[in-house]
Scaffold this motif. Structure first.
Motif, PDB file in Angstrom:
ATOM      1  N   TRP A 162       4.108   9.305  -1.554  1.00  6.26           N
ATOM      2  CA  TRP A 162       3.811   7.652  -1.330  1.00  6.26           C
ATOM      3  C   TRP A 162       2.489   7.800  -0.805  1.00  6.26           C
ATOM      4  CZ3 TRP A 162       8.622   4.689   0.599  1.00  6.26           C
ATOM      5  CH2 TRP A 162       9.483   4.930  -0.349  1.00  6.26           C
ATOM      6  N   LEU A 163       1.890   8.542   0.154  1.00  6.36           N
ATOM      7  CA  LEU A 163       0.865   8.232   1.006  1.00  6.36           C
ATOM      8  C   LEU A 163      -0.354   9.076   0.731  1.00  6.36           C
ATOM      9  CD1 LEU A 163       2.487   7.416   4.215  1.00  6.36           C
ATOM     10  CD2 LEU A 163       1.426   5.911   2.619  1.00  6.36           C
ATOM     11  N   ARG A 164       0.070  10.355   0.685  1.00  4.02           N
ATOM     12  CA  ARG A 164      -1.065  11.627   0.237  1.00  4.02           C
ATOM     13  C   ARG A 164      -1.966  11.141  -0.790  1.00  4.02           C
ATOM     14  NH1 ARG A 164      -1.270  16.162  -2.506  1.00  4.02           N
ATOM     15  NH2 ARG A 164       0.668  16.278  -3.493  1.00  4.02           N
ATOM     16  N   ARG A 165      -3.320  11.403  -0.896  1.00  3.15           N
ATOM     17  CA  ARG A 165      -4.101  11.378  -2.312  1.00  3.15           C
ATOM     18  C   ARG A 165      -3.764  12.352  -3.053  1.00  3.15           C
ATOM     19  NH1 ARG A 165      -8.451   7.894  -1.309  1.00  3.15           N
ATOM     20  NH2 ARG A 165      -9.625   8.834  -2.796  1.00  3.15           N
ATOM     21  N   PRO A 166      -3.771  12.292  -4.516  1.00  3.02           N
ATOM     22  CA  PRO A 166      -3.856  13.352  -5.245  1.00  3.02           C
ATOM     23  C   PRO A 166      -4.865  14.274  -4.931  1.00  3.02           C
ATOM     24  CG  PRO A 166      -4.002  11.330  -6.477  1.00  3.02           C
ATOM     25  CD  PRO A 166      -4.277  10.957  -4.950  1.00  3.02           C
ATOM     26  N   MET A 213       0.869   9.911 -13.351  1.00  7.34           N
ATOM     27  CA  MET A 213       1.995   9.405 -12.859  1.00  7.34           C
ATOM     28  C   MET A 213       3.169  10.514 -12.927  1.00  7.34           C
ATOM     29  SD  MET A 213       2.186   5.675 -14.647  1.00  7.34           S
ATOM     30  CE  MET A 213       1.105   4.413 -14.427  1.00  7.34           C
ATOM     31  N   ILE A 242       3.073  14.248  -5.336  1.00 12.16           N
ATOM     32  CA  ILE A 242       2.271  13.582  -4.293  1.00 12.16           C
ATOM     33  C   ILE A 242       2.988  12.825  -3.240  1.00 12.16           C
ATOM     34  CG2 ILE A 242       0.162  12.072  -4.179  1.00 12.16           C
ATOM     35  CD1 ILE A 242      -0.374  12.465  -7.232  1.00 12.16           C
ATOM     36  N   LEU A 249       4.214   2.632 -11.193  1.00 13.90           N
ATOM     37  CA  LEU A 249       4.971   3.044 -12.148  1.00 13.90           C
ATOM     38  C   LEU A 249       6.088   2.196 -12.700  1.00 13.90           C
ATOM     39  CD1 LEU A 249       5.795   5.611 -14.039  1.00 13.90           C
ATOM     40  CD2 LEU A 249       6.907   6.304 -12.095  1.00 13.90           C
ATOM     41  N   TYR A 279       3.425  12.048  -9.416  1.00 10.46           N
ATOM     42  CA  TYR A 279       3.842  11.082  -8.442  1.00 10.46           C
ATOM     43  C   TYR A 279       4.841  11.578  -7.351  1.00 10.46           C
ATOM     44  CZ  TYR A 279       1.366   6.710  -9.880  1.00 10.46           C
ATOM     45  OH  TYR A 279       0.206   6.195 -10.237  1.00 10.46           O
ATOM     46  N   ALA A 302       0.774  -1.237   0.072  1.00 12.58           N
ATOM     47  CA  ALA A 302      -0.134   0.006  -0.154  1.00 12.58           C
ATOM     48  C   ALA A 302       0.962   1.244   0.193  1.00 12.58           C
ATOM     49  CB  ALA A 302      -1.035  -0.134   1.127  1.00 12.58           C
ATOM     50  N   VAL A 303       1.918   1.296   0.801  1.00 10.93           N
ATOM     51  CA  VAL A 303       2.895   2.225   0.907  1.00 10.93           C
ATOM     52  C   VAL A 303       3.485   2.500  -0.528  1.00 10.93           C
ATOM     53  CG1 VAL A 303       4.731   3.398   1.790  1.00 10.93           C
ATOM     54  CG2 VAL A 303       3.212   2.307   3.492  1.00 10.93           C
ATOM     55  N   LEU A 304       3.862   1.466  -1.058  1.00 12.88           N
ATOM     56  CA  LEU A 304       4.635   1.762  -2.462  1.00 12.88           C
ATOM     57  C   LEU A 304       3.922   1.592  -3.616  1.00 12.88           C
ATOM     58  CD1 LEU A 304       7.709  -0.580  -1.034  1.00 12.88           C
ATOM     59  CD2 LEU A 304       7.789   1.875  -1.441  1.00 12.88           C
ATOM     60  N   ARG A 305       2.682   1.707  -3.544  1.00 14.41           N
ATOM     61  CA  ARG A 305       1.642   1.351  -4.747  1.00 14.41           C
ATOM     62  C   ARG A 305       2.184   2.285  -5.869  1.00 14.41           C
ATOM     63  NH1 ARG A 305      -0.975   4.664  -1.071  1.00 14.41           N
ATOM     64  NH2 ARG A 305      -2.359   6.248  -1.854  1.00 14.41           N
ATOM     65  N   ARG A 306       2.414   3.358  -5.603  1.00 13.71           N
ATOM     66  CA  ARG A 306       2.534   4.340  -6.634  1.00 13.71           C
ATOM     67  C   ARG A 306       4.033   3.860  -7.477  1.00 13.71           C
ATOM     68  NH1 ARG A 306       0.223   9.099  -3.588  1.00 13.71           N
ATOM     69  NH2 ARG A 306      -1.919   8.944  -4.088  1.00 13.71           N
ATOM     70  N   PRO A 307       5.020   3.896  -6.662  1.00 14.17           N
ATOM     71  CA  PRO A 307       6.484   3.511  -7.315  1.00 14.17           C
ATOM     72  C   PRO A 307       6.223   1.946  -8.195  1.00 14.17           C
ATOM     73  CG  PRO A 307       6.757   4.089  -5.107  1.00 14.17           C
ATOM     74  CD  PRO A 307       5.384   4.509  -5.469  1.00 14.17           C
TER      75      PRO A 307
END
Lengths: 293, 253
Positions: B109-113, B101, B107, A159, B104, A151-156
């Protein structure tokens, strides 16, 4: 009520909780495995955890299995990450060698024990009906750790899965991220050893995610759906194996039954997905005809 | 022109993968608001130079400076646009998600956009003319449209330098026009653009400077000065034909 009655028995209730948690965990991690096309890497991990299971059992009995698996899982996750980052080695050949070598080590060690076929079956295919409270707790802890990490690393992670070069260009530490995912897969295998054994975990990882993928194009839907399919597979698999064994006298191994139920769910999802796409297409076609007219 | 801030400095730079030198003796300067075209045959090292500008391939001799810093330290202000056809068209992401993206880094790691992130994403898509496709899956768009989405992702990152790897390959006329428009407006806002391409016409149209590459540098300077038949022939070896004395056709890229 055949769907709930068996779980009044304490050992069945524990098995149910174990499989439902495990299904949900593997479903989540499985989506990433699917997106990264890591099925073979994950399969390698399921085999390389095996010698850890054997050695753990040898040193600490049933309680040693988890720690042996954990050590082997994390170690081989590191090894695999290094291996797959060196492009010169033909990747799948190297993986196949690692997989079989460590698996053979496990078999050699276990075959030195008396009565090893029974142990071997348990390590390979699991014995979910003998899960105890301590093992349940271990599965729960692993689930919390892995889900929090992802959950913490979901964005990287997203990508990196979608556009590895772009991720590197954006300063994402791809090697480290790959290690995290490999360790997460290893942890799922470790958590699943007792319930379904090392061989069948791969189905828990791949099948629910593939089923969810065929039902939706949106990650926000795919991830919870994969969890749900994984958990449902665990529950229905137990029900089927219990019914067959107790009511009809046909002994079905519960781990393998869970896998077969999952595959059946995948079949349903795939069919539903095909219908959905067809409906979507004809709708789009109708819309374009209307717009043209 | 020369009063403008230099954003890219190549100072007798050589770039290598391990022990194998890929590009040698690169020399030139790009200023803010300028675009430079990297032109050369396949395998000339264009992509490698782009990676070097991102700090992903090491400079072994000389110096490369991006926005006044070593390349790896400038990444925060540099956006990279890969070739769209290198990405998996089955990947379950929407157009909107791809553009997000680009946000990112801001933003975290944790915050919502935030609303601002969403507004930047929408505006970037608007600038490449694809706002109406935001909710669709990335892979359902045409190659040219996907390339525009990737440019929108870069725009959403608000870069001071934009690196594009062969963005015009196999792109239809509408998308090519949209890409050129968007690149032009970024330049007007002061961003520098580095774009690798096979297309000499596009280099003429969109770029102020040209860097001719084939392992070595065969010219670096204003487009009109550098894109001469002699230099193109030198860069492409035997694969350049001269037409009527002042035009060149490159027969093999």
């Amino acid at each position: 009520m055949m769907f709930f009655e068996p779980f009044q028995l304490p050992f069945m209730a524990r098995a149910l909780v174990e499989l439902v948690i495990l299904g949900a965990l593997a479903g989540t991690v499985g989506v990433l495995v699917l997106l990264r096309r890591l099925a073979f890497v994950s399969d390698t991990l399921t085999h390389t955890v095996f010698p850890g299971v054997v050695i753990g059992h040898l040193m600490g009995g049933d309680g040693g299995i988890f720690w042996g698996a954990l050590a082997a899982g994390v170690l081989t996750a590191v090894l695999l990450t290094l291996l797959t980052h060196r492009r010169r080695v033909s990747e799948d050949a190297a993986l196949a060698m690692l997989l079989t070598t460590l698996f053979a080590v496990g078999v050699v060690v276990v075959s030195r024990q008396t009565g090893f076929t029974s142990d071997l079956t348990a390590f390979l295919f699991g014995r979910v009906l003998t899960v105890n409270e301590e093992q349940l707790a271990q599965t729960a802890v692993v689930t919390v750790v892995v889900v929090a990490l992802l959950a913490v690393l979901r964005r990287p992670l997203l990508l990196r899965a979608f556009d590895p070069e772009g991720a590197r260009a954006a300063g994402v530490r791809v090697g480290l991220l790959d290690l995290v995912l490999n360790v997460a897969v290893a942890l799922v295998v470790v958590a699943a050893v007792k319930a379904v054994g090392t061989i069948l975990v791969i189905a828990l990882l791949i099948v629910p995610a593939a089923a969810a993928r065929s039902l939706s194009d949106r990650l926000a839907v795919i991830v919870p759906l994969a969890c749900l399919v994984g958990a449902a597979g665990g529950w229905l698999g137990l029900v089927v194996s219990y019914e067959a064994s107790v009511e009809h006298g046909v002994r079905l191994a519960s781990g393998a039954t869970v896998v077969l139920v999952l595959v059946a769910l995948y079949g349903l999802a795939h069919a539903a997905g095909a219908v959905r796409r067809k409906v979507g297409l004809s709708r789009a076609r109708r819309r374009s005809v209307l717009e043209a007219a | 022109m020369s009063e403008r801030t230099p954003t890219l400095v190549l100072d007798r730079a050589s770039v290598a993968y391990g022990d194998v030198p890929v590009l040698e003796e690169l020399h030139g300067v790009v200023h803010e608001g300028e675009a430079v075209a990297l032109i050369g045959p396949n395998g000339a090292g264009k992509s490698t130079l782009i990676k070097a500008l991102l700090g992903l391939v090491p400079v072994v001799r000389g110096r490369i400076e991006v926005l006044g810093r070593p390349p790896a330290q400038a990444r925060r202000d540099v956006a990279y646009v890969p070739q769209a056809d290198t990405l998996d068209p089955d990947f379950p992401v929407s157009v909107e998600q791809v553009v997000m993206m680009g946000r990112y880094r801001r933003i975290g790691w944790l915050r919502r956009p935030s609303a601002a992130d969403r507004a930047e994403t929408a505006e970037a898509l608007e600038r490449v003319g694809l706002a109406h496709r935001a909710r669709e899956r990335f892979g359902t768009l045409s190659g040219g449209q996907r390339q525009r989405v990737l440019l929108a992702r870069a725009i959403a990152a608000k870069p001071r330098m934009l690196l594009l790897d062969e963005p015009f390959n196999g792109v239809d006329a509408v998308s090519q026009h949209a890409l050129l428009e968007a690149i032009g407006s970024l330049k007007e806002q002061g961003a520098s653009v580095v774009v690798s391409t096979h297309d000499l016409a596009i280099a003429h149209l969109a770029c102020d400077e040209v860097c001719l590459l084939n392992r070595h540098q065969f010219g670096f300077g204003p487009t009109g000065d550098v894109l001469t038949p002699e230099r193109l022939r030198a860069t492409y070896g035997g694969h350049a034909l001269e037409l009527r004395g002042d035009r060149v056709i490159v027969t093999q890229t």
